[in-house]
Design a protein around this motif. Structure first.
Motif, PDB file in Angstrom:
ATOM      1  N   MET A   1       0.840  -1.181   0.000  1.00  0.00           N
ATOM      2  CA  MET A   1       0.000   0.000   0.000  1.00  0.00           C
ATOM      3  C   MET A   1       0.884   1.242   0.000  1.00  0.00           C
ATOM      4  O   MET A   1       1.801   1.363   0.793  1.00  0.00           O
ATOM      5  CB  MET A   1      -0.894  -0.031   1.239  1.00  0.00           C
ATOM      6  N   LEU A   2       0.544   2.164  -0.909  1.00  0.00           N
ATOM      7  CA  LEU A   2       1.340   3.374  -1.072  1.00  0.00           C
ATOM      8  C   LEU A   2       0.996   4.408   0.001  1.00  0.00           C
ATOM      9  O   LEU A   2      -0.146   4.506   0.454  1.00  0.00           O
ATOM     10  CB  LEU A   2       1.083   3.988  -2.446  1.00  0.00           C
ATOM     11  N   SER A   3       2.011   5.216   0.359  1.00  0.00           N
ATOM     12  CA  SER A   3       1.774   6.295   1.318  1.00  0.00           C
ATOM     13  C   SER A   3       1.098   7.467   0.596  1.00  0.00           C
ATOM     14  O   SER A   3       1.064   7.516  -0.644  1.00  0.00           O
ATOM     15  CB  SER A   3       3.101   6.759   1.927  1.00  0.00           C
ATOM     16  N   GLU A   4       0.586   8.411   1.375  1.00  0.00           N
ATOM     17  CA  GLU A   4      -0.040   9.605   0.795  1.00  0.00           C
ATOM     18  C   GLU A   4       0.965  10.346  -0.089  1.00  0.00           C
ATOM     19  O   GLU A   4       0.621  10.785  -1.189  1.00  0.00           O
ATOM     20  CB  GLU A   4      -0.546  10.555   1.907  1.00  0.00           C
ATOM     21  N   THR A   5       2.191  10.476   0.384  1.00  0.00           N
ATOM     22  CA  THR A   5       3.211  11.197  -0.380  1.00  0.00           C
ATOM     23  C   THR A   5       3.495  10.500  -1.697  1.00  0.00           C
ATOM     24  O   THR A   5       3.624  11.155  -2.743  1.00  0.00           O
ATOM     25  CB  THR A   5       4.513  11.320   0.442  1.00  0.00           C
ATOM     26  N   GLU A   6       3.585   9.184  -1.679  1.00  0.00           N
ATOM     27  CA  GLU A   6       3.815   8.436  -2.920  1.00  0.00           C
ATOM     28  C   GLU A   6       2.644   8.619  -3.886  1.00  0.00           C
ATOM     29  O   GLU A   6       2.849   8.770  -5.093  1.00  0.00           O
ATOM     30  CB  GLU A   6       4.031   6.943  -2.619  1.00  0.00           C
ATOM     31  N   LEU A   7       1.420   8.620  -3.356  1.00  0.00           N
ATOM     32  CA  LEU A   7       0.245   8.855  -4.202  1.00  0.00           C
ATOM     33  C   LEU A   7       0.303  10.248  -4.825  1.00  0.00           C
ATOM     34  O   LEU A   7       0.012  10.421  -6.008  1.00  0.00           O
ATOM     35  CB  LEU A   7      -1.047   8.685  -3.402  1.00  0.00           C
ATOM     36  N   VAL A   8       0.681  11.236  -4.036  1.00  0.00           N
ATOM     37  CA  VAL A   8       0.768  12.611  -4.536  1.00  0.00           C
ATOM     38  C   VAL A   8       1.811  12.709  -5.648  1.00  0.00           C
ATOM     39  O   VAL A   8       1.586  13.390  -6.662  1.00  0.00           O
ATOM     40  CB  VAL A   8       1.067  13.608  -3.383  1.00  0.00           C
ATOM     41  N   ILE A   9       2.921  12.016  -5.494  1.00  0.00           N
ATOM     42  CA  ILE A   9       3.952  12.009  -6.545  1.00  0.00           C
ATOM     43  C   ILE A   9       3.378  11.430  -7.838  1.00  0.00           C
ATOM     44  O   ILE A   9       3.590  11.985  -8.925  1.00  0.00           O
ATOM     45  CB  ILE A   9       5.212  11.221  -6.083  1.00  0.00           C
ATOM     46  N   LEU A  10       2.637  10.332  -7.726  1.00  0.00           N
ATOM     47  CA  LEU A  10       2.021   9.704  -8.899  1.00  0.00           C
ATOM     48  C   LEU A  10       0.929  10.598  -9.504  1.00  0.00           C
ATOM     49  O   LEU A  10       0.804  10.703 -10.727  1.00  0.00           O
ATOM     50  CB  LEU A  10       1.454   8.333  -8.537  1.00  0.00           C
ATOM     51  N   ILE A  11       0.148  11.241  -8.641  1.00  0.00           N
ATOM     52  CA  ILE A  11      -0.895  12.158  -9.133  1.00  0.00           C
ATOM     53  C   ILE A  11      -0.249  13.305  -9.886  1.00  0.00           C
ATOM     54  O   ILE A  11      -0.722  13.699 -10.956  1.00  0.00           O
ATOM     55  CB  ILE A  11      -1.763  12.685  -7.954  1.00  0.00           C
ATOM     56  N   LYS A  12       0.828  13.833  -9.346  1.00  0.00           N
ATOM     57  CA  LYS A  12       1.543  14.931 -10.011  1.00  0.00           C
ATOM     58  C   LYS A  12       1.995  14.506 -11.409  1.00  0.00           C
ATOM     59  O   LYS A  12       1.971  15.297 -12.345  1.00  0.00           O
ATOM     60  CB  LYS A  12       2.746  15.372  -9.175  1.00  0.00           C
ATOM     61  N   ALA A  13       2.318  13.236 -11.558  1.00  0.00           N
ATOM     62  CA  ALA A  13       2.742  12.713 -12.858  1.00  0.00           C
ATOM     63  C   ALA A  13       1.556  12.392 -13.761  1.00  0.00           C
ATOM     64  O   ALA A  13       1.733  11.991 -14.910  1.00  0.00           O
ATOM     65  CB  ALA A  13       3.607  11.466 -12.654  1.00  0.00           C
ATOM     66  N   GLY A  14       0.317  12.556 -13.229  1.00  0.00           N
ATOM     67  CA  GLY A  14      -0.866  12.336 -14.052  1.00  0.00           C
ATOM     68  C   GLY A  14      -1.455  10.939 -13.942  1.00  0.00           C
ATOM     69  O   GLY A  14      -2.277  10.549 -14.777  1.00  0.00           O
ATOM     70  N   ASP A  15      -1.090  10.185 -12.931  1.00  0.00           N
ATOM     71  CA  ASP A  15      -1.577   8.815 -12.762  1.00  0.00           C
ATOM     72  C   ASP A  15      -3.016   8.826 -12.233  1.00  0.00           C
ATOM     73  O   ASP A  15      -3.272   9.179 -11.080  1.00  0.00           O
ATOM     74  CB  ASP A  15      -0.657   8.063 -11.789  1.00  0.00           C
ATOM     75  N   ILE A  16      -3.939   8.421 -13.067  1.00  0.00           N
ATOM     76  CA  ILE A  16      -5.365   8.444 -12.728  1.00  0.00           C
ATOM     77  C   ILE A  16      -5.692   7.407 -11.659  1.00  0.00           C
ATOM     78  O   ILE A  16      -6.551   7.640 -10.808  1.00  0.00           O
ATOM     79  CB  ILE A  16      -6.193   8.263 -14.022  1.00  0.00           C
ATOM     80  N   GLN A  17      -5.032   6.252 -11.689  1.00  0.00           N
ATOM     81  CA  GLN A  17      -5.292   5.217 -10.683  1.00  0.00           C
ATOM     82  C   GLN A  17      -4.830   5.667  -9.297  1.00  0.00           C
ATOM     83  O   GLN A  17      -5.497   5.395  -8.301  1.00  0.00           O
ATOM     84  CB  GLN A  17      -4.612   3.905 -11.077  1.00  0.00           C
TER      85      GLN A  17
END
Length: 178
Positions: A1-17
């Motif tokens: 399970m990803l941390s909030e910070t890791e999710l934010v990094i992916l969101i910043k890159a445009g990751d919809i999932q």
């Protein structure tokens, strides 16, 4: 399970999932705060939706190292403030539509014209035949109904209606409204 910070990094890159996962983790807490503030399920859902739309739209400018959950709550708080400002403005506009006289500010010229017109109308009313004048005053100035006027003056309701109709025709003609 990803941390909030890791999710934010992916969101910043445009990751919809990653965004979807982030949404699922944070939606309920935001919704509860919005609901407590609005007491409306629909408004709360709309406000939370706006938070996530804002987050997605400004994802490129998010600094993942400085991000924390309070960021979402700050966006929500601002949305709630804007919601109430807009709601207040809507209520004012509605109040103005429902009660225009209570909010309109007339100029001195408007008031003078209204007084002059009132004097002219009163003069024209005094020139009506006596019975017609009585019927008109009871109807328009004392706000009595046709049946009340009929009882007061001991005349038929049909006579009251005819007298009112004739009085209005005479006044419109004399005041140039026909």
């Amino acid at each position: 399970m990803l941390s909030e910070t890791e999710l934010v990094i992916l969101i910043k890159a445009g990751d919809i999932q990653a965004f979807d996962e982030f949404y699922k983790r944070n939606w309920r807490a935001l919704y509860q705060m919005a609901y407590r503030s609005t007491c409306s399920q629909e408004d709360a859902k709309d406000l939370v939706q706006t938070v996530f739309i804002s987050l997605w739209n400004c994802r490129c400018s998010i600094n993942p190292e400085r991000y924390n959950t309070s960021y979402l709550f700050r966006i929500l708080k601002n949305n709630i403030i804007n919601f109430y400002k807009q709601d207040s403005a809507r209520k004012k506009r509605l109040e103005n539509l429902l009660h225009p006289d209570s909010t309109n500010h007339y100029t001195n010229e408007d008031n003078l014209i209204a007084k002059e017109l009132s004097v002219v109308i009163e003069g024209e009313i005094r020139e009506l035949p006596k019975k017609m004048q009585e019927v008109f005053i009871l109807s328009r100035q004392q706000n009595l109904s046709v049946s009340e006027i009929s009882e007061t003056l001991n005349i038929t309701q049909r006579t009251v209606k005819n007298q009112l109709s004739n009085a209005l025709k005479i006044l419109r003609t004399k005041l140039g409204m026909l």
